[in-house]
Design a protein around this motif. Structure first.
Motif, PDB file in Angstrom:
ATOM      1  N   ASP A 154      22.189  75.990  28.506  1.00 38.14           N
ATOM      2  CA  ASP A 154      23.498  76.593  28.773  1.00 38.14           C
ATOM      3  C   ASP A 154      23.577  77.011  30.253  1.00 38.14           C
ATOM      4  OD1 ASP A 154      25.592  78.816  27.018  1.00 38.14           O
ATOM      5  OD2 ASP A 154      25.257  78.953  29.184  1.00 38.14           O
ATOM      6  N   MET A 155      24.529  76.421  30.964  1.00 38.39           N
ATOM      7  CA  MET A 155      24.607  76.640  32.413  1.00 38.39           C
ATOM      8  C   MET A 155      24.975  78.075  32.783  1.00 38.39           C
ATOM      9  SD  MET A 155      23.567  74.335  34.388  1.00 38.39           S
ATOM     10  CE  MET A 155      22.460  73.176  33.652  1.00 38.39           C
ATOM     11  N   ASP A 156      25.757  78.753  31.949  1.00 36.96           N
ATOM     12  CA  ASP A 156      26.095  80.152  32.262  1.00 36.96           C
ATOM     13  C   ASP A 156      24.847  81.027  32.198  1.00 36.96           C
ATOM     14  OD1 ASP A 156      28.699  79.506  32.621  1.00 36.96           O
ATOM     15  OD2 ASP A 156      29.333  80.050  30.577  1.00 36.96           O
ATOM     16  N   ALA A 157      24.054  80.800  31.156  1.00 42.40           N
ATOM     17  CA  ALA A 157      22.817  81.581  31.036  1.00 42.40           C
ATOM     18  C   ALA A 157      21.869  81.258  32.195  1.00 42.40           C
ATOM     19  CB  ALA A 157      22.141  81.288  29.701  1.00 42.40           C
ATOM     20  N   LEU A 158      21.775  79.975  32.534  1.00 37.07           N
ATOM     21  CA  LEU A 158      20.868  79.586  33.620  1.00 37.07           C
ATOM     22  C   LEU A 158      21.327  80.138  34.963  1.00 37.07           C
ATOM     23  CD1 LEU A 158      20.082  75.922  32.547  1.00 37.07           C
ATOM     24  CD2 LEU A 158      18.366  77.678  32.994  1.00 37.07           C
ATOM     25  N   ASN A 159      22.644  80.144  35.175  1.00 37.29           N
ATOM     26  CA  ASN A 159      23.200  80.602  36.447  1.00 37.29           C
ATOM     27  C   ASN A 159      23.363  82.110  36.518  1.00 37.29           C
ATOM     28  OD1 ASN A 159      23.838  78.715  38.511  1.00 37.29           O
ATOM     29  ND2 ASN A 159      25.148  77.654  37.028  1.00 37.29           N
ATOM     30  N   SER A 160      22.565  82.857  35.801  1.00 39.81           N
ATOM     31  CA  SER A 160      22.752  84.307  35.759  1.00 39.81           C
ATOM     32  C   SER A 160      21.705  85.037  36.604  1.00 39.81           C
ATOM     33  CB  SER A 160      22.653  84.788  34.310  1.00 39.81           C
ATOM     34  OG  SER A 160      21.320  84.596  33.869  1.00 39.81           O
ATOM     35  N   LEU A 191      15.974  75.315  40.003  1.00 34.96           N
ATOM     36  CA  LEU A 191      15.814  75.110  38.568  1.00 34.96           C
ATOM     37  C   LEU A 191      17.136  74.669  37.924  1.00 34.96           C
ATOM     38  CD1 LEU A 191      13.947  75.679  35.929  1.00 34.96           C
ATOM     39  CD2 LEU A 191      15.389  77.678  35.717  1.00 34.96           C
ATOM     40  N   VAL A 192      18.203  75.391  38.259  1.00 34.89           N
ATOM     41  CA  VAL A 192      19.510  75.091  37.689  1.00 34.89           C
ATOM     42  C   VAL A 192      19.911  73.652  38.042  1.00 34.89           C
ATOM     43  CG1 VAL A 192      21.957  75.706  37.694  1.00 34.89           C
ATOM     44  CG2 VAL A 192      20.222  77.491  37.690  1.00 34.89           C
ATOM     45  N   ALA A 193      19.726  73.289  39.305  1.00 35.21           N
ATOM     46  CA  ALA A 193      20.111  71.930  39.756  1.00 35.21           C
ATOM     47  C   ALA A 193      19.277  70.868  39.028  1.00 35.21           C
ATOM     48  CB  ALA A 193      19.933  71.817  41.255  1.00 35.21           C
TER      49      ALA A 193
END
Ligand code: GAL
Length: 415
Positions: free
Chosen positions: A213-219, A407-409
């Protein structure tokens, strides 16, 4: 007379060759450390006793990356082994490619659906049919500690990451290696996984590292995870690059180091060294993770066979794996807990009892999560992305923000 002759013929054949070529299994695995080898040896002996030969196909390398590379080349050249240690979502990937053998009749006869927890049996099936047999359940989020080292340093065993830094500094000041670690990508990922779970909690772990989940990762939590992970660099000795995990465990065993963060296969090494839990060494959940359980189920997947004898040997192996005797002895040596439900707990030590209790408790609270560092949670592409970013960051002086961004990328590109 005819009957007697055939019995004699069979007996003679057995005397010449106790195990015929046809009833042999060739088994790929990576269990070469002391505890691992003792575990796999028991399976070999059990099959030998049942008249099934064992051809050992061991490819050294903790975590199994090298073994999987060798397996792929053997399979591509049309010559896969009879069985291979394959875990988690990879079983589906091999099934999709058409390589795996259906062992459903063995599973149905022995009632595997009732003997295994759903979280385990689901993974062993491809298109509803069993294609693999589970040997154990490893808990990955453990911290192993040498209590004598802690006493000498005036430190206490930490249960939170903040306290970990304080106690590790005491160990370091007293001249010990605070954290025994081997600088290999999978070991970096194993420690990183413990930090993700301890800092972020099981919900964050599940969303960010299982569902991607990108929102969780981008937090901000991801940045915090990298901050904590980065702080561990100072507690590891300069000789860690390339060190095998069991060598790191031996540093805790012999009192050179205070702690190791590693799955409970480490317990197999303590056992081989003749050490007892609670006195010679202590097992506690990795900091901040006591209510959670990162599971790692080892299993053997079976490859299609054209030879009927080999297919029978394969089934004998599958059947042996789920037996009560095997599940007990193998797991006593391996440090894990049985995959089979309803086993007697008496022979197991306090670390195994903790693990059994945590498995049940966490499955009721949402704290039971698959290990991404050990191939249970995501595809190889995504776990590769996590391995690369975790290990690159750990071996750099990048800031936590940079680590999180990379990591996100990497996950976004891989999924
Ligand atoms: C894990 C495997 C364990 C243990 C460990 C170190 O991936 O599931 O059984 O062997 O690697 O080799």
């Amino acid at each position: 007379m005819k009957f007697k002759l055939s019995v004699l013929a069979a007996a003679t054949a057995m005397a010449i060759s106790p195990v015929s070529q046809a009833s042999e299994v060739e088994v790929l695995h990576w269990w070469t450390s002391g505890g691992e080898a003792a575990s796999v040896q028991f399976l070999k002996e059990k099959l030998n006793n049942e008249g099934v030969g064992w051809s050992d196909f061991a490819v050294a390398g903790g975590g199994g990356e090298s073994a999987m590379t060798v397996l792929k080349s053997r399979a591509i050249s049309g010559n896969p082994p009879t069985a291979a240690q394959i875990k988690g979502p990879s079983i589906q990937e091999w099934g999709d490619l058409g390589f795996l053998a259906d062992i459903n009749d063995v599973a149905t006869d022995a009632g595997w659906d009732d003997l295994l927890p759903g979280v385990v049996s689901d993974v062993m099936k491809f298109e509803g049919k069993y294609v693999a047999a589970p040997v154990n359940v490893h808990r990955v989020n453990w911290l192993w500690a040498n209590p004598e080292v802690f006493t000498k340093a005036g430190a206490t065993i930490p249960t939170t990451w903040d306290d970990f830094m304080v106690q590790a500094q005491k160990l370091k000041d007293a001249g010990f290696v605070a954290l025994a670690h081997g600088g290999q990508a999978w070991q970096d990922a194993t420690v990183f996984e413990a930090v993700v779970l301890g800092v972020g909690g099981a919900d964050y772990y599940q969303k960010a590292f299982v569902e991607g989940d990108m929102d969780a990762l981008n937090s901000a939590t991801t940045v915090e995870v990298f901050e904590t992970f980065g702080q561990l660099r100072q507690f590891i000795d300069a000789n860690s690059p390339g060190r095998d995990w069991n060598v790191a465990t031996s540093m805790v065993i012999n009192g050179e180091a205070g702690m190791q963060i590693m799955g409970d296969w480490a317990k197999g090494e303590f056992k081989v060294a003749g050490k007892n839990s609670g006195t010679d060494y202590v097992c506690v959940a990795a900091p901040g993770t006591s209510g959670s359980f990162t599971f790692n189920v080892d299993s053997f997947a079976f490859f299609n066979q054209s030879d009927a004898g080999k297919a029978d040997a394969q089934k004998a192996m599958a059947d042996a794996i789920l037996s009560v005797e095997f599940q007990e002895v193998f797991n006593l040596n391996k440090g894990s807990i049985p995959a089979r439900l309803g086993m007697d707990r008496a022979a197991f030590d306090s670390c195994a009892h903790d693990s059994m209790d945590a498995f049940v408790a966490s499955s009721q609270t949402g704290g039971l999560v698959p290990s991404f560092a050990h191939g249970m949670a995501v595809s190889e592409a995504v776990s590769g992305a996590i391995y690369d970013t975790a290990t690159n960051y750990f071996n750099s002086s990048d800031s936590a923000e940079e680590g999180a961004k990379q990591l996100v990328a990497a996950i976004a590109a891989a999924q």
